[in-house]
Design a protein around this motif. Structure first.
Motif, PDB file in Angstrom:
ATOM      1  N   MET A  26       0.333   3.133  13.625  1.00 24.30           N
ATOM      2  CA  MET A  26      -0.329   4.316  14.156  1.00 24.30           C
ATOM      3  C   MET A  26      -1.320   4.882  13.137  1.00 24.30           C
ATOM      4  N   ARG A  27      -0.915   4.939  11.867  1.00 27.47           N
ATOM      5  CA  ARG A  27      -1.823   5.430  10.829  1.00 27.47           C
ATOM      6  C   ARG A  27      -3.076   4.553  10.745  1.00 27.47           C
ATOM      7  N   ALA A  28      -2.876   3.243  10.813  1.00 32.31           N
ATOM      8  CA  ALA A  28      -4.016   2.319  10.751  1.00 32.31           C
ATOM      9  C   ALA A  28      -4.929   2.507  11.958  1.00 32.31           C
ATOM     10  N   LEU A  29      -4.341   2.685  13.139  1.00 33.10           N
ATOM     11  CA  LEU A  29      -5.161   2.900  14.331  1.00 33.10           C
ATOM     12  C   LEU A  29      -5.942   4.204  14.239  1.00 33.10           C
ATOM     13  N   LEU A  30      -5.312   5.244  13.719  1.00 35.64           N
ATOM     14  CA  LEU A  30      -6.019   6.512  13.538  1.00 35.64           C
ATOM     15  C   LEU A  30      -7.178   6.361  12.565  1.00 35.64           C
ATOM     16  N   LEU A  31      -6.984   5.569  11.525  1.00 35.83           N
ATOM     17  CA  LEU A  31      -8.055   5.304  10.573  1.00 35.83           C
ATOM     18  C   LEU A  31      -9.213   4.613  11.286  1.00 35.83           C
ATOM     19  N   HIS A  32      -8.899   3.684  12.197  1.00 33.45           N
ATOM     20  CA  HIS A  32      -9.939   2.971  12.935  1.00 33.45           C
ATOM     21  C   HIS A  32     -10.635   3.844  13.962  1.00 33.45           C
ATOM     22  N   GLN A  84     -13.314  -0.657   5.460  1.00 30.26           N
ATOM     23  CA  GLN A  84     -12.404   0.003   6.407  1.00 30.26           C
ATOM     24  C   GLN A  84     -11.318  -0.965   6.865  1.00 30.26           C
ATOM     25  N   GLU A  85     -11.685  -2.206   7.146  1.00 27.27           N
ATOM     26  CA  GLU A  85     -10.704  -3.207   7.581  1.00 27.27           C
ATOM     27  C   GLU A  85      -9.741  -3.550   6.448  1.00 27.27           C
ATOM     28  N   LEU A  86     -10.265  -3.674   5.231  1.00 29.29           N
ATOM     29  CA  LEU A  86      -9.403  -3.982   4.083  1.00 29.29           C
ATOM     30  C   LEU A  86      -8.391  -2.865   3.856  1.00 29.29           C
ATOM     31  N   ILE A  87      -8.835  -1.621   3.972  1.00 28.48           N
ATOM     32  CA  ILE A  87      -7.928  -0.479   3.803  1.00 28.48           C
ATOM     33  C   ILE A  87      -6.882  -0.480   4.921  1.00 28.48           C
ATOM     34  N   PHE A 137      -7.472 -10.707  14.037  1.00 30.46           N
ATOM     35  CA  PHE A 137      -8.785 -10.305  14.530  1.00 30.46           C
ATOM     36  C   PHE A 137      -9.599  -9.599  13.447  1.00 30.46           C
ATOM     37  N   GLY A 138      -8.945  -8.732  12.665  1.00 28.23           N
ATOM     38  CA  GLY A 138      -9.647  -8.010  11.602  1.00 28.23           C
ATOM     39  C   GLY A 138     -10.216  -8.946  10.551  1.00 28.23           C
ATOM     40  N   MET A 139      -9.429  -9.940  10.147  1.00 25.26           N
ATOM     41  CA  MET A 139      -9.905 -10.909   9.154  1.00 25.26           C
ATOM     42  C   MET A 139     -11.069 -11.722   9.719  1.00 25.26           C
ATOM     43  N   ALA A 140     -10.967 -12.085  10.993  1.00 24.33           N
ATOM     44  CA  ALA A 140     -12.050 -12.842  11.628  1.00 24.33           C
ATOM     45  C   ALA A 140     -13.331 -12.013  11.671  1.00 24.33           C
TER      46      ALA A 140
END
Length: 176
Positions: A26-32, A84-87, A137-140
């Motif tokens: 959830m935290r990661a999704l909020l960041l996105h 952003q993806e790395l974080i 997907f993020g790495m791709a």
């Protein structure tokens, strides 16, 4: 806790892990979901803001050295989204207590490095962009962004040994 049956204790542990994983996701999704534009900030300011946000979400010691480089808006946007993806990956997967982030300019290239002391992973499991499902997907997407910048993405990791990701982008004659 001794009077609670073992099978109940086991279920509580599993449930606690599921809740912890869901909170991280959830935290990661909020960041996105936050705006991804720099909104007039420099790339350095944008990256430092993302790192500050990560500190509010995880107990992590962050060391960073971000040079104040000036790039075209397109290149800055790609680098910002890669960061952003790395974080997001650190937040969701790494279980790291330390993170080092560097953005440097040399005579011939820009280099972005993320190094964490987290749980690491087997790099041979990184999917390529042809995967049908959304895993990795993020790495791709990072690979695609680096490719569009004629750069190189290097991932070093193994289970139990953290992760080091280096993005190298050549400086063109136009001076991206």
């Amino acid at each position: 806790a001794d009077d609670i049956p073992e099978h109940i204790q086991s279920q509580v542990k599993v449930t606690s892990k599921i809740i912890g994983d869901a909170q991280s996701e959830m935290r990661a999704l909020l960041l996105h979901l936050r705006p991804i534009k720099l909104d007039g900030k420099s790339l350095k300011q944008g990256i430092e803001q993302l790192l500050d946000e990560l500190k509010t979400k995880l107990p992590i010691d962050i060391t960073h050295d971000i040079e104040d480089v000036t790039l075209t808006e397109v290149v800055e946007d790609h680098i910002f989204r890669i960061v952003q993806e790395l974080i997001s990956n650190v937040l969701r997967h790494a279980q790291a207590s330390e993170l080092d982030v560097y953005l440097k300019k040399t005579e011939h290239f820009y280099q972005l490095r993320f190094v964490d002391d987290g749980k690491g992973f087997d790099v041979s499991t990184i999917p390529d962009t042809s995967r049908e499902d959304n895993s990795g997907f993020g790495m791709a997407m990072m690979r695609e962004r680096v490719y569009l910048l004629s750069g190189k993405l290097d991932v070093k990791s193994s289970p139990g040994n953290g992760c080091e990701i280096t993005v190298t982008i050549p400086i063109s004659k136009e001076g991206i």
